[in-house]
Design a protein around this motif. Structure first.
Motif, PDB file in Angstrom:
ATOM      1  N   VAL A   1      -1.585  -4.675  -8.789  1.00 17.13           N
ATOM      2  CA  VAL A   1      -0.248  -4.759  -7.779  1.00 17.13           C
ATOM      3  C   VAL A   1       0.628  -5.764  -7.449  1.00 17.13           C
ATOM      4  CG1 VAL A   1      -0.333  -4.693  -5.649  1.00 17.13           C
ATOM      5  CG2 VAL A   1      -2.440  -3.223  -5.782  1.00 17.13           C
ATOM      6  N   PRO A   2       1.955  -5.138  -8.068  1.00 12.36           N
ATOM      7  CA  PRO A   2       2.872  -5.588  -8.127  1.00 12.36           C
ATOM      8  C   PRO A   2       3.120  -6.644  -7.233  1.00 12.36           C
ATOM      9  CG  PRO A   2       3.416  -3.419  -7.530  1.00 12.36           C
ATOM     10  CD  PRO A   2       2.040  -4.033  -7.822  1.00 12.36           C
ATOM     11  N   PRO A   3       4.044  -7.497  -7.624  1.00 18.46           N
ATOM     12  CA  PRO A   3       4.308  -8.502  -5.981  1.00 18.46           C
ATOM     13  C   PRO A   3       4.934  -8.169  -5.262  1.00 18.46           C
ATOM     14  CG  PRO A   3       5.285  -9.474  -8.809  1.00 18.46           C
ATOM     15  CD  PRO A   3       4.861  -7.665  -8.524  1.00 18.46           C
ATOM     16  N   THR A   4       5.649  -6.668  -5.053  1.00 22.88           N
ATOM     17  CA  THR A   4       5.762  -6.221  -3.710  1.00 22.88           C
ATOM     18  C   THR A   4       4.791  -5.712  -3.330  1.00 22.88           C
ATOM     19  OG1 THR A   4       6.710  -4.918  -5.004  1.00 22.88           O
ATOM     20  CG2 THR A   4       8.519  -6.138  -4.361  1.00 22.88           C
ATOM     21  N   GLY A   5       3.947  -5.996  -3.538  1.00 25.63           N
ATOM     22  CA  GLY A   5       2.352  -5.328  -2.642  1.00 25.63           C
ATOM     23  C   GLY A   5       2.176  -3.849  -3.078  1.00 25.63           C
ATOM     24  N   PHE A   6       1.346  -3.759  -1.928  1.00 30.08           N
ATOM     25  CA  PHE A   6       0.998  -2.203  -2.363  1.00 30.08           C
ATOM     26  C   PHE A   6       1.554  -0.789  -1.788  1.00 30.08           C
ATOM     27  CE2 PHE A   6      -1.623   1.309  -0.788  1.00 30.08           C
ATOM     28  CZ  PHE A   6      -2.410   1.853  -1.253  1.00 30.08           C
ATOM     29  N   GLY A   7       1.845  -0.425  -3.417  1.00 27.15           N
ATOM     30  CA  GLY A   7       2.854   1.105  -3.342  1.00 27.15           C
ATOM     31  C   GLY A   7       4.279   0.400  -3.248  1.00 27.15           C
ATOM     32  N   GLY A   8       4.558  -1.450  -3.928  1.00 26.61           N
ATOM     33  CA  GLY A   8       5.530  -1.257  -3.669  1.00 26.61           C
ATOM     34  C   GLY A   8       6.200  -1.615  -2.703  1.00 26.61           C
ATOM     35  N   LEU A   9       5.983  -1.508  -1.304  1.00 28.16           N
ATOM     36  CA  LEU A   9       6.221  -1.561  -0.321  1.00 28.16           C
ATOM     37  C   LEU A   9       5.934  -2.638   0.579  1.00 28.16           C
ATOM     38  CD1 LEU A   9       8.722  -0.849   1.849  1.00 28.16           C
ATOM     39  CD2 LEU A   9       6.989   1.216   2.821  1.00 28.16           C
ATOM     40  N   THR A  10       4.802  -3.310   0.774  1.00 28.46           N
ATOM     41  CA  THR A  10       4.167  -4.025   1.748  1.00 28.46           C
ATOM     42  C   THR A  10       4.369  -5.376   1.685  1.00 28.46           C
ATOM     43  OG1 THR A  10       2.185  -4.098   0.716  1.00 28.46           O
ATOM     44  CG2 THR A  10       1.474  -2.768   1.536  1.00 28.46           C
ATOM     45  N   ASN A  11       4.999  -6.089   0.253  1.00 28.10           N
ATOM     46  CA  ASN A  11       5.202  -7.119   0.198  1.00 28.10           C
ATOM     47  C   ASN A  11       6.742  -7.064   0.471  1.00 28.10           C
ATOM     48  OD1 ASN A  11       2.811  -7.627   0.149  1.00 28.10           O
ATOM     49  ND2 ASN A  11       3.171  -9.544  -1.396  1.00 28.10           N
ATOM     50  N   ARG A  12       7.498  -6.557   0.349  1.00 34.32           N
ATOM     51  CA  ARG A  12       8.786  -5.774  -0.224  1.00 34.32           C
ATOM     52  C   ARG A  12       9.496  -6.617   1.101  1.00 34.32           C
ATOM     53  NH1 ARG A  12      11.773  -3.020  -4.053  1.00 34.32           N
ATOM     54  NH2 ARG A  12       9.513  -2.354  -4.882  1.00 34.32           N
ATOM     55  N   PHE A  13       9.961  -7.670   1.515  1.00 33.32           N
ATOM     56  CA  PHE A  13      10.668  -8.376   2.827  1.00 33.32           C
ATOM     57  C   PHE A  13      11.925  -8.442   3.055  1.00 33.32           C
ATOM     58  CE2 PHE A  13       6.373  -9.938   3.174  1.00 33.32           C
ATOM     59  CZ  PHE A  13       5.656  -9.524   4.162  1.00 33.32           C
TER      60      PHE A  13
ATOM     61  N   LEU B   1       1.974   1.134   8.283  1.00 32.67           N
ATOM     62  CA  LEU B   1       2.020   0.406   8.283  1.00 32.67           C
ATOM     63  C   LEU B   1       3.772  -0.983   8.389  1.00 32.67           C
ATOM     64  CD1 LEU B   1      -1.147  -0.811   9.260  1.00 32.67           C
ATOM     65  CD2 LEU B   1       0.195  -0.657  11.162  1.00 32.67           C
ATOM     66  N   ALA B   2       3.630  -0.753   6.917  1.00 31.58           N
ATOM     67  CA  ALA B   2       4.844  -1.465   6.856  1.00 31.58           C
ATOM     68  C   ALA B   2       6.238  -0.745   6.758  1.00 31.58           C
ATOM     69  CB  ALA B   2       5.020  -1.712   5.070  1.00 31.58           C
ATOM     70  N   CYS B   3       6.045   0.465   6.993  1.00 30.46           N
ATOM     71  CA  CYS B   3       7.325   1.343   7.015  1.00 30.46           C
ATOM     72  C   CYS B   3       7.715   1.283   8.943  1.00 30.46           C
ATOM     73  CB  CYS B   3       7.427   2.763   7.327  1.00 30.46           C
ATOM     74  SG  CYS B   3       6.524   2.601   5.211  1.00 30.46           S
TER      75      CYS B   3
END
Length: 258
Positions: A78-90, A113-115
């Motif tokens: 999974v990329p550094p930005t998280g699942f789907g590139g979104l969950t860790n995109r702060f 939940l990240a949206c």
């Protein structure tokens, strides 16, 4: 670049559609990285002010991680930005709306939940079933769900892997609104049009202040909890391999507890 993630621009908004309907829109490693790259483009495009994430078809928004892939010699990345590139995109200050058109399971639920806003079709459902396959909801579910529904409700949902309906998700505050089946994307687009009548800088400032106040230690925990001894023990266990294997073989797992 593959085409697991379809991108459509409508004026100031970008619609991302997870296009793996044959896999209930579950994400494999190439899909994760493709979505991350396309979200990177959206984030830096001054002409795009808002994003909508949805799934192809009406059965599933996203069924989570592609468990069959975990049987490959190398585990999915999974990329550094998280699942789907979104969950860790702060650092994304632009609003993101989830148009949940069906099942949102595991990472799919965590993606929602990240949206910032969630619109759900009445046939949508939500669950974190990871414990049933020897894993845990490590893409933010363990951290964000308690903030939405409270620790007791979250603990029950996570430990039982219980699936909840769109209406129950609305009642619990996970979802903003429920619409008839097949209308989640249309409703999200209409909501987006309303948001786009406001100043984009005011919207971004409002999101930034609210998210920073609400997330607190989530940013640190999203990285730190991967090294906690309980998670390390789980990921290195026989059960963590048995769960996905049993899922792929369509049988009940034989847990060893080690």
């Amino acid at each position: 670049m593959t085409d697991f993630i379809e991108v459509r621009r409508e004026g100031r908004m970008t619609v991302f559609t997870i296009a793996r309907p044959e896999a209930m829109n579950a994400l494999n490693a190439p899909a994760h990285f493709e979505m991350a790259a396309k979200l990177d483009t959206f984030a830096t495009d001054p002409d795009q002010w808002l994003a909508i994430v949805t799934g192809a078809g009406e059965r599933a928004f996203c069924a989570g991680n592609d468990l069959k892939q975990q049987l490959a010699p190398r585990e999915p990345v999974v990329p550094p930005t998280g699942f789907g590139g979104l969950t860790n995109r702060f650092d994304l200050d632009k609003p993101v709306i989830a148009a949940v058109n069906g099942m949102a399971l595991g990472g799919g639920f965590e993606l929602a939940l990240a949206c910032d806003i969630v619109v759900a079709a009445e046939n949508a459902s939500f669950a974190l079933p990871e414990v049933k396959v020897g894993l845990a909801a490590m893409a933010g579910g363990l951290l964000r769900l308690p903030a939405h529904v409270g620790p007791k409700r979250a603990m029950e949902m996570i430990m039982t892997a219980r699936r909840i309906s769109a209406q129950e998700a609305l009642d619990l505050g996970i979802v903003n609104r429920v619409v008839p089946a097949g209308e989640a994307l249309a409703a999200a687009l209409a909501l987006a049009e309303t948001i786009l009548t406001a100043s984009p800088l005011a919207i971004r400032a409002s999101k930034a202040v609210m998210r920073r106040a609400l997330e607190g230690d989530i940013r640190e925990a999203m990285t730190a909890h991967l090294d906690w001894p309980e998670i390390v023990a789980m990921m290195g266990s026989d059960d963590a391999r048995e769960g996905p294997r049993a899922f792929a073989e369509k049988r009940a797992p034989a847990w060893s507890g080690r």
